[in-house]
Write a protein that holds these residues in place. Sequence first.
Motif, PDB file in Angstrom:
ATOM      1  N   PRO A   1       0.755  -1.182   0.126  1.00  6.88           N
ATOM      2  CA  PRO A   1       0.082   0.336   0.056  1.00  6.88           C
ATOM      3  C   PRO A   1       0.660   1.336   0.737  1.00  6.88           C
ATOM      4  CG  PRO A   1       0.162  -0.823   2.407  1.00  6.88           C
ATOM      5  CD  PRO A   1       0.605  -1.913   1.412  1.00  6.88           C
ATOM      6  N   THR A   2       2.034   1.269  -1.353  1.00  6.38           N
ATOM      7  CA  THR A   2       2.921   2.366  -1.128  1.00  6.38           C
ATOM      8  C   THR A   2       2.312   3.655  -1.130  1.00  6.38           C
ATOM      9  OG1 THR A   2       4.640   0.621  -1.797  1.00  6.38           O
ATOM     10  CG2 THR A   2       4.885   3.247  -2.297  1.00  6.38           C
ATOM     11  N   LEU A   3       1.579   4.099  -1.457  1.00  9.06           N
ATOM     12  CA  LEU A   3       0.007   5.508  -2.204  1.00  9.06           C
ATOM     13  C   LEU A   3       0.399   5.641  -0.478  1.00  9.06           C
ATOM     14  CD1 LEU A   3      -1.353   4.654  -4.960  1.00  9.06           C
ATOM     15  CD2 LEU A   3       1.002   5.942  -4.770  1.00  9.06           C
ATOM     16  N   SER A   4      -0.291   4.866   0.031  1.00 10.01           N
ATOM     17  CA  SER A   4      -0.455   5.243   2.111  1.00 10.01           C
ATOM     18  C   SER A   4       0.285   6.720   2.176  1.00 10.01           C
ATOM     19  CB  SER A   4      -0.888   4.623   2.466  1.00 10.01           C
ATOM     20  OG  SER A   4       0.147   3.649   2.284  1.00 10.01           O
ATOM     21  N   ALA A   5       1.665   5.953   1.590  1.00 10.19           N
ATOM     22  CA  ALA A   5       2.961   7.288   2.407  1.00 10.19           C
ATOM     23  C   ALA A   5       2.866   8.733   1.378  1.00 10.19           C
ATOM     24  CB  ALA A   5       4.311   6.371   2.722  1.00 10.19           C
ATOM     25  N   VAL A   6       1.983   8.410   0.153  1.00  8.89           N
ATOM     26  CA  VAL A   6       2.003   9.364  -0.354  1.00  8.89           C
ATOM     27  C   VAL A   6       0.898  10.055   0.452  1.00  8.89           C
ATOM     28  CG1 VAL A   6       1.343  10.355  -2.697  1.00  8.89           C
ATOM     29  CG2 VAL A   6       2.563   8.284  -2.727  1.00  8.89           C
ATOM     30  N   ASN A   7      -0.665   9.686   0.326  1.00  8.07           N
ATOM     31  CA  ASN A   7      -0.601  10.549   1.010  1.00  8.07           C
ATOM     32  C   ASN A   7      -0.516  11.340   2.430  1.00  8.07           C
ATOM     33  OD1 ASN A   7      -3.179   9.828  -0.558  1.00  8.07           O
ATOM     34  ND2 ASN A   7      -3.603   8.282   0.353  1.00  8.07           N
ATOM     35  N   ARG A   8      -0.129  10.134   3.176  1.00  3.00           N
ATOM     36  CA  ARG A   8       0.661  10.882   4.563  1.00  3.00           C
ATOM     37  C   ARG A   8       1.942  12.349   4.220  1.00  3.00           C
ATOM     38  NH1 ARG A   8       1.696   5.432   5.971  1.00  3.00           N
ATOM     39  NH2 ARG A   8       3.698   6.002   6.141  1.00  3.00           N
TER      40      ARG A   8
ATOM     41  N   VAL B   1       8.237   6.078  -5.547  1.00  2.00           N
ATOM     42  CA  VAL B   1       8.799   4.963  -6.244  1.00  2.00           C
ATOM     43  C   VAL B   1       6.930   3.893  -6.826  1.00  2.00           C
ATOM     44  CG1 VAL B   1      10.094   2.928  -6.927  1.00  2.00           C
ATOM     45  CG2 VAL B   1      11.626   5.248  -6.031  1.00  2.00           C
ATOM     46  N   SER B   2       6.504   3.902  -7.797  1.00  2.00           N
ATOM     47  CA  SER B   2       5.365   3.018  -8.616  1.00  2.00           C
ATOM     48  C   SER B   2       5.847   1.999  -9.211  1.00  2.00           C
ATOM     49  CB  SER B   2       4.419   3.964  -7.944  1.00  2.00           C
ATOM     50  OG  SER B   2       4.364   4.852  -9.414  1.00  2.00           O
ATOM     51  N   THR B   3       4.648   0.919  -8.484  1.00  5.16           N
ATOM     52  CA  THR B   3       4.497  -0.203  -9.798  1.00  5.16           C
ATOM     53  C   THR B   3       3.594   0.716 -10.598  1.00  5.16           C
ATOM     54  OG1 THR B   3       2.333  -0.765  -8.012  1.00  5.16           O
ATOM     55  CG2 THR B   3       4.631  -2.273  -7.987  1.00  5.16           C
ATOM     56  N   PRO B   4       2.871  -0.034 -11.814  1.00  2.09           N
ATOM     57  CA  PRO B   4       1.712   0.720 -12.336  1.00  2.09           C
ATOM     58  C   PRO B   4       0.183   1.103 -12.367  1.00  2.09           C
ATOM     59  CG  PRO B   4       3.207  -1.328 -13.376  1.00  2.09           C
ATOM     60  CD  PRO B   4       3.544  -1.273 -12.082  1.00  2.09           C
ATOM     61  N   CYS B   5       0.090  -0.044 -11.241  1.00  2.00           N
ATOM     62  CA  CYS B   5      -1.212   0.484 -10.950  1.00  2.00           C
ATOM     63  C   CYS B   5      -0.971   1.912  -9.421  1.00  2.00           C
ATOM     64  CB  CYS B   5      -2.146  -0.240 -10.128  1.00  2.00           C
ATOM     65  SG  CYS B   5      -0.844  -1.323  -9.270  1.00  2.00           S
ATOM     66  N   GLN B   6      -0.160   2.130  -8.993  1.00  2.00           N
ATOM     67  CA  GLN B   6       0.234   3.413  -8.270  1.00  2.00           C
ATOM     68  C   GLN B   6       0.477   4.575  -8.884  1.00  2.00           C
ATOM     69  OE1 GLN B   6       3.130   1.355  -6.293  1.00  2.00           O
ATOM     70  NE2 GLN B   6       2.561   0.337  -4.800  1.00  2.00           N
ATOM     71  N   THR B   7       0.820   3.833 -10.045  1.00  2.00           N
ATOM     72  CA  THR B   7       1.601   5.733 -10.814  1.00  2.00           C
ATOM     73  C   THR B   7       0.165   6.071 -11.920  1.00  2.00           C
ATOM     74  OG1 THR B   7       3.711   3.600 -11.454  1.00  2.00           O
ATOM     75  CG2 THR B   7       2.569   5.994 -13.095  1.00  2.00           C
ATOM     76  N   LEU B   8      -0.390   4.618 -12.035  1.00  2.00           N
ATOM     77  CA  LEU B   8      -1.754   5.310 -12.796  1.00  2.00           C
ATOM     78  C   LEU B   8      -2.008   6.221 -11.805  1.00  2.00           C
ATOM     79  CD1 LEU B   8      -3.356   4.895 -15.403  1.00  2.00           C
ATOM     80  CD2 LEU B   8      -4.415   3.105 -13.927  1.00  2.00           C
TER      81      LEU B   8
ATOM     82  N   MET C   1      -2.917  -3.198 -17.944  1.00  2.00           N
ATOM     83  CA  MET C   1      -3.229  -2.795 -19.545  1.00  2.00           C
ATOM     84  C   MET C   1      -1.520  -2.645 -18.839  1.00  2.00           C
ATOM     85  SD  MET C   1      -6.184  -1.056 -20.862  1.00  2.00           S
ATOM     86  CE  MET C   1      -5.115  -0.315 -21.597  1.00  2.00           C
ATOM     87  N   ASP C   2      -1.089  -2.099 -18.098  1.00  2.00           N
ATOM     88  CA  ASP C   2      -0.282  -1.834 -17.936  1.00  2.00           C
ATOM     89  C   ASP C   2       1.239  -2.168 -17.464  1.00  2.00           C
ATOM     90  OD1 ASP C   2       1.957   0.449 -17.657  1.00  2.00           O
ATOM     91  OD2 ASP C   2       1.059   1.755 -16.598  1.00  2.00           O
ATOM     92  N   MET C   3       2.270  -2.700 -18.501  1.00  2.00           N
ATOM     93  CA  MET C   3       3.581  -3.687 -17.360  1.00  2.00           C
ATOM     94  C   MET C   3       4.314  -2.574 -17.386  1.00  2.00           C
ATOM     95  SD  MET C   3       5.505  -6.216 -19.438  1.00  2.00           S
ATOM     96  CE  MET C   3       6.923  -5.847 -20.207  1.00  2.00           C
ATOM     97  N   THR C   4       4.313  -1.009 -17.599  1.00  2.00           N
ATOM     98  CA  THR C   4       5.893  -0.198 -17.951  1.00  2.00           C
ATOM     99  C   THR C   4       5.209   0.982 -16.952  1.00  2.00           C
ATOM    100  OG1 THR C   4       5.515   0.585 -19.890  1.00  2.00           O
ATOM    101  CG2 THR C   4       6.970  -1.203 -19.758  1.00  2.00           C
ATOM    102  N   SER C   5       4.216   1.414 -17.068  1.00  2.00           N
ATOM    103  CA  SER C   5       4.357   2.590 -15.677  1.00  2.00           C
ATOM    104  C   SER C   5       4.198   3.367 -16.218  1.00  2.00           C
ATOM    105  CB  SER C   5       5.447   2.700 -14.406  1.00  2.00           C
ATOM    106  OG  SER C   5       5.409   2.074 -13.632  1.00  2.00           O
ATOM    107  N   GLU C   6       2.631   3.552 -16.879  1.00  2.00           N
ATOM    108  CA  GLU C   6       2.577   4.596 -18.593  1.00  2.00           C
ATOM    109  C   GLU C   6       3.026   6.158 -17.910  1.00  2.00           C
ATOM    110  OE1 GLU C   6       0.295   3.383 -21.230  1.00  2.00           O
ATOM    111  OE2 GLU C   6       1.196   1.279 -21.381  1.00  2.00           O
ATOM    112  N   PHE C   7       2.490   6.507 -16.873  1.00  2.00           N
ATOM    113  CA  PHE C   7       2.285   7.904 -17.208  1.00  2.00           C
ATOM    114  C   PHE C   7       3.357   8.412 -15.746  1.00  2.00           C
ATOM    115  CE2 PHE C   7      -1.655   6.087 -18.772  1.00  2.00           C
ATOM    116  CZ  PHE C   7      -1.896   7.753 -19.420  1.00  2.00           C
ATOM    117  N   SER C   8       4.111   8.079 -15.554  1.00  3.82           N
ATOM    118  CA  SER C   8       5.507   8.234 -14.780  1.00  3.82           C
ATOM    119  C   SER C   8       6.559   8.775 -15.527  1.00  3.82           C
ATOM    120  CB  SER C   8       6.948   6.754 -14.145  1.00  3.82           C
ATOM    121  OG  SER C   8       7.399   6.153 -15.661  1.00  3.82           O
TER     122      SER C   8
END
Lengths: 647, 205, 372
Positions: free
Chosen positions: C155-162, C174-181, C272-279
Amino acid sequence: MSYLTDNQNKDYLLMGNEAIARGALEGAVSVASGYPGTPSSEIIEALSSVAKERNLYVEWSINEKVALEVAAAASFAGLRAMCVMKQNGVNVASDFLLHLASSGTRGGMILVACDDPGALSSVNEGESRTFARLVEIPLLEPGDFQEAKDITKWAFELSEEIRNLVMIRSVTRMSHASGNVRYGQLPDTHARANFRFDGPLSDPETGPVVSMIVGASELQHGPQQEKIKKAAEIFEDCPFNTYEGPEKPELLIITSSACNLYTREAISLLDVKDRVGILKLATTWPLPPKLMKRHLSCTDRILVVEEVLPILEENIKILAAEMAHEIGPKTFYGKNAGNIPSIGELNPDIVASALSSILDVRYETGSERFAEEAMLLVETMAPVRGLTMCPGCPHRASLWSIHNALEMDGRKGFVCGDIGCYVAGVFPGGFNTVKTLHSMGSGSGIASGFGKFKQFGMDQPVVAVCGDSTFFHAAMPALANAIHHKSPFTLMILDNRGAAMTGFQPHPGTPVNAMGEETPSLDIAEICRAMGAKVEIRDPFDLEETQQTIHHLIEHQEGTKVLILRQACALSPERKDKPKYKMEVDEEVCLGENCGCNRFCTRIFACPGLLWDEEKGVSKINDIICVGCGVCADICPAGAIKREEVV
Amino acid sequence: MPDNLLKDPYNIIITGVGGQGNVMASKLLGNMLVGRGYYVTIGETFGASQRGGSVMSHMRISGKSIWSPQIPEHKADVIIAIEPVEGIRVLARYGNLTVKLLCNSHPVYPSSVIRGEAYYPSPEEIETSVRNMAPDTTFIDATGEAVSLGNPILAGVVLLGTLCGTGALPLNRKDFHESIANRLENQQVELNMKAFDTGFRLLKN
Amino acid sequence: MNVLGSNELSENVINRNLCTGCGACIDLCPYFKSYRGKTAMLFSCALPQGRCFAYCPRLEVDLDYLSEKYFERPYNSDPLGFYKSIVTSRAGKKFTGNNFQSGGTVSAIMYFALEKGYVDGAVLTGQESILPIPRIVMNPEDVLSCTLSRYTAAPTLSAVNRAIEEGLSRIGIVSTPCQTLSTAMLRANPLGEKDFTDPVGLVVGIFCTWALDFRVFEPFIASRVDINTITKIDIPPPPAEAMEIYTNNGNKIQIPLEEIRNLVPDTCSYCMDMTSEFSDISVGVLEGDPGKNTLIIRTERGKMIVDEAAREGYLIVDDMPEINLEHLKWAAGNKKKKALLKARKNGMVNNRGKDKISYIRLNNETLEEIIV
């Protein structure tokens, strides 16, 4: 000196329960025992308050069965004894009850059972009168407050005359109602106890006291039935069975207990006292046949007014059937015919409605317009006051942590509950956490079963909750069972230091007894450890620590675990009027209805000590009822609820 | 038995929420009346009182006999509401156009209201609609008075004072003093007398 | 964008086992909690709209809207998304870490960005035993404790919210594709908050084909090796077909990838995203060379930081071999196609009409191109 031991020639305003206690004192009771349960608790409380003065032995026993055994011992030793419990308790005591009724008693002994028609403060609407018939002992039901006292005194004499236990049944509207009572004399208090056993087995006064001898029913069951026959004979002249009304009433109402008062009022409301007679029975089992025949002969129509089960009605019908050739056919009204509702408590209006349809007279309660407007007023202006826990209740904090841990765990874990204030765990006030709820200690037994169903693919975490008093009362055998069978569940003992729900009566875990004497207190944690459970103890007000512990316990599925969540009840003498913190909401910081909160404290945690300020859109503390436990400061996502230690 | 009641039986309901001193108020009043030689019957509903539930005491006062511990519908002569919405509830079921209602104006919000699931009427709404049903209604900030005396639990005693102030019952300050004198500590007696007097005066002004 | 509330999120994502456990809805409010890799809604917040829904990478992902916002054109069917260049890379001499994954590119870049102040804090994923723990790192040296891959959802993005709550304004992620999206959705201010400013300084996306459910993975591993002895878990680039587990007694245990793939949660098959397209920059392993990474530079900011890091010796970059690029595109395109077909089959794409919630929205032309 207590007003209960006064001896002045004047009226006292006594609660039904106090009247029963006074009756016991006038009847020279020496030993009283019981287990707390609404609406019965005040009887033992009243007696314990005068125990020293009147040289009584009074105890809150571990459960109703033991209470009955303690009182029976007194009777066996020749003392007069009384045992008190609510209806549900009679179920608990019933195993011994059957044996006791069979062995008989020596010193006068009374079992007082307080029923709760309408389940005003019970989880079910049970019926204790059935037991009197089941175990073949006489049943008495006082019809007002004076009788509550007088019948109690009389019951000791009856018990000694027939050498068996006598049951008195009260109801909430008798036990928890009050009325004028005139006192009789208090006897001397020099009772001596001596258990005699040297005589032959067949001698009820001097031999050993044993229940049914195998294969020899004529030795005990026969004499027992003689006793109940003798009781019926005595009941023929019982001064507490009264008749009021015309010689040949159009309708005979037969009633008992609080229903007597409702019926009288209904007759007065309809102004039909010239047409209707009331036979108010105090001796409802066994019914005195001659008395019944006399009254049944006077009319063709009979209405039986009673609460819960139609026990009186059925017993009357049996007699009427046997006497049919002498008294002729009768028309019966009551529960079976649908004139009297088969559930809930009665009141004057219900009886008046029944009477109005039977007698074809109009019953108006008031103006119809007023009633209609009133209905609308309640619908629009009087929000329902649902059951919840008090401000600062430790159960709220405990159930909060249990709820959150189970939700986060995500395996559809659930809680098996039993009887205590934590029944609110079934409702939103307790976060809908409790998913089974039955009798005292039954959550632990049910959990012991649930825990064993892994072989059938059930992997939901199982939690049981019980209170500290409930632990001693009935959860211990369930815990032993679970440990022995390696049932993997977690028993959470919500230890709030006393039988809080009924008013802080002591139990084996408290350091005092009913008479206020210091006693050894049994350590729940050590008991559980000795049984073989892994035991943790936490303060439920420490939410984080508690939740972590719960996670840890439910994740590791092996074996039976115990978590004691210890924090005194908010109403306990220990905490009442002693707030730990002064609470305040920082309005600037409160997120109110915004994303990130949306009134988390008032809408979800919903401690009544919190309020929602509609105008400002922020939470605030209700200073009048907040008890300063400080827990809400820990649930506020914005840190807006501040606590300051009270010095 | 005395017979100077306005009606026999005279029916009073004291209602409120658990923890407001409802039961204590009915006991005190009952003892005063028994002391004066009346028959008094009180029916209490307080099983769930400690958990924020509605609490109600039905009191029957009579020169002749004990009565049912439950008052028939629409037959109350006086309603003392330590909590306004509880007053409405009782008024609707037991009230009538001539009932005398003494109502504490201080609300205790039900959990459904605190949660935001139910609506709690404003003081103005309560006052308007209650007066419409029961013209002989008096609103009193009994809790406010009690808090200024040091303990909100005294609200019930303030209202008892008000009731005695109305002259609806053959009771006075001395009866109240007698009923508490041998039950409470001296300091408490003094405080309760103050609360009683405060309530008694409220209606006089 | 179509934004609803927590109830809809719970109903459409959590209850349908589509939650990736990314942490986007965690630490925004007290209603959602992550525990041992799983997200749970404790209570309903009852609001009609919430950030939880708005940030969720499994709900109402409008690819055209996001592409327009970050790359100024509608979404197209390139398997790797929009990018400026693709190179190979590894950590340079100035980066002092040693226990890292592949070439250490991610750690080196974040270390560099922190040191130079391009980011005022970095959201990374550390671990306790093998449980991933989101961390906010303020000091470049602390990057060194968050250098390992775990192959389980975190749940890495929880730390973004914090970090946002704590007032950070140039967060490195630093994020996986779903996290990057999800991060891209957060940065688009989906609820139209008035005083919104983009709190993100740099997004380093990592390649991902799946992430395991910790609660499935933990007992799986525990049955093979004492978890407390694990020092590193690795899946070397193809053609190796195994997960490697290193322990503190010097052992290496190999588990065939086939066994691991059985554990992959269903939700990954919708990705759909293997490479974290929105990074800004995306980083993955380099096929055939376990000591190097593939590095996709997508944005101006990404390019600037990579160039500077290379110039100052934190990073060593090199040309990407054509054959590797082809394989990468094939793999990414294949994942994209399969996911979109599955989502479409289950009625989760481009739903129209009120109350119709879509998982993903994209223009029809691109959709057709992807699924042929």
